[in-house]
Design an enzyme around this catalytic site. Sequence first.
Site, PDB file in Angstrom:
ATOM      1  N   HIS A 147      17.826 -10.444  55.891  1.00  0.00           N
ATOM      2  CA  HIS A 147      16.536  -9.732  55.919  1.00  0.00           C
ATOM      3  C   HIS A 147      16.165  -9.137  54.561  1.00  0.00           C
ATOM      4  O   HIS A 147      15.038  -8.679  54.382  1.00  0.00           O
ATOM      5  CB  HIS A 147      16.557  -8.594  56.946  1.00  0.00           C
ATOM      6  CG  HIS A 147      16.700  -9.054  58.365  1.00  0.00           C
ATOM      7  ND1 HIS A 147      15.833  -9.959  58.933  1.00  0.00           N
ATOM      8  CD2 HIS A 147      17.609  -8.745  59.328  1.00  0.00           C
ATOM      9  CE1 HIS A 147      16.207 -10.184  60.192  1.00  0.00           C
ATOM     10  NE2 HIS A 147      17.285  -9.461  60.456  1.00  0.00           N
ATOM     11  N   ASP A 181      21.186 -16.859  63.412  1.00  0.00           N
ATOM     12  CA  ASP A 181      21.110 -15.465  63.844  1.00  0.00           C
ATOM     13  C   ASP A 181      19.897 -15.318  64.775  1.00  0.00           C
ATOM     14  O   ASP A 181      18.907 -16.028  64.616  1.00  0.00           O
ATOM     15  CB  ASP A 181      20.949 -14.574  62.612  1.00  0.00           C
ATOM     16  CG  ASP A 181      21.012 -13.097  62.945  1.00  0.00           C
ATOM     17  OD1 ASP A 181      22.096 -12.512  62.786  1.00  0.00           O
ATOM     18  OD2 ASP A 181      19.972 -12.529  63.369  1.00  0.00           O
ATOM     19  N   HIS A 207      17.719 -13.104  64.858  1.00  0.00           N
ATOM     20  CA  HIS A 207      16.534 -12.617  64.153  1.00  0.00           C
ATOM     21  C   HIS A 207      16.122 -13.611  63.056  1.00  0.00           C
ATOM     22  O   HIS A 207      16.977 -14.253  62.449  1.00  0.00           O
ATOM     23  CB  HIS A 207      16.829 -11.267  63.494  1.00  0.00           C
ATOM     24  CG  HIS A 207      17.278 -10.198  64.448  1.00  0.00           C
ATOM     25  ND1 HIS A 207      18.615 -10.016  64.777  1.00  0.00           N
ATOM     26  CD2 HIS A 207      16.578  -9.283  65.149  1.00  0.00           C
ATOM     27  CE1 HIS A 207      18.702  -9.012  65.639  1.00  0.00           C
ATOM     28  NE2 HIS A 207      17.498  -8.553  65.889  1.00  0.00           N
ATOM     29  N   ASP A 227      24.349 -12.591  67.344  1.00  0.00           N
ATOM     30  CA  ASP A 227      23.522 -11.754  68.221  1.00  0.00           C
ATOM     31  C   ASP A 227      22.596 -12.565  69.126  1.00  0.00           C
ATOM     32  O   ASP A 227      21.813 -11.996  69.879  1.00  0.00           O
ATOM     33  CB  ASP A 227      22.722 -10.729  67.398  1.00  0.00           C
ATOM     34  CG  ASP A 227      22.073 -11.327  66.158  1.00  0.00           C
ATOM     35  OD1 ASP A 227      22.109 -12.560  66.000  1.00  0.00           O
ATOM     36  OD2 ASP A 227      21.541 -10.548  65.353  1.00  0.00           O
TER      37      ASP A 227
HETATM   38 ZN   LIG Z   1      20.347 -10.620  63.769  1.00  0.00          ZN
END
Ligand SMILES: [Zn+2]
Length: 350
Positions: A126, A163, A165, A252
């Site tokens: 990120h 991931d 996200h 996740d």
């Molecule tokens: Zn994540």
Amino acid sequence: MTDLVYHDVFTKHEMSLGHLESPLRVLHTMSYLKETGLLDIEKIRLVTPKAASFEDVLAVHDRAYLERVKEVSANGGGYFTLDTQANRHTYDAAIIAAGGGVMAVDNILDGVTDNALILCRPPGHHAEPSRAFGFCFINNIAVAANHLIEHRKLERVMIVDYDAHHGNGTQHAFFSTDRVMYVGIHQDGRTLFPGTGFIDEIGVGRGIGYNINVPLYPRAGDKSYGIVFNDVVKQAASSFKPEFILVSAGFDAHLRDPLTSLGLTFNGFAMMNRMLVEMAEKHCNGRLVFFLEGGYDLDVLSKCTKNLLEEIAGEEVKVSEELNVESDHSINRTREIIKAVHSELAEYHF
Ligand SMILES: [Zn+2]
């Protein structure tokens, strides 16, 4: 030989009390790996990384931002966003995590080792050029990819990000280049942080067609991911012909993760890792490095990490069985998403 890249400083960076991205993540995982005897086998080598060079990190991040992270850490820490804070070890942990990735890719290209897992924190995908974001400070995988392109003169590096996200920072870093392909499979940004990663984000300029997002609906599980890997990830690799594959491995997307709503089981992760190894063998002599990103259930994180190491070290993968039957409705919605991805990128890869 498989390198497990790890440093004690990864346990020293800590955010607010009770934050899920905590030192326990790597502490618990390392003790589980030791307990299961995996670290005793000869094919796995525990390697201690050094800090990345400023030059390598500056290829991805602004100097002023990097100096700010260093200064805030030196002064004992502080907030970068509401959920992303530094303490006095954050700069060291982040720059050593990035250095671990650079060291691993160099060792693989130099024939010292075959593949690697960077078991690091803070995570990276990120982190934006001039901003810490979503528990990330330095974009580890982007620094390694850039190093391969700029210093090792590779032409084509593929990044697969599974991931839960969207890897907004990684996408941003390579949005305008055709030398790094980003493929992100994540929970739809309308339902999860960071709110990006849609199908029409396909790159700009020379980068058009080299950024591929597959945003999945909540509860997408093993079958959906199997279809995505077969119909999108493998096909994109065959079209791009990467010379190196880097993976943002977040755990996740597992059904038990407390922050997300996807439905993968241990079997689903094992399948993706198997396919990534096959892709690396087919296209780039097995050159493959995994970077730990998210994963906030400690039991899931340690078991997924163990299975990943078993896979890349060529050991038998012993998967804990779990039952999660994905509905036909969910699988059909994934097929629709894949159709949309194919039509968006039809003239480039599919
Ligand atoms: Zn994540």
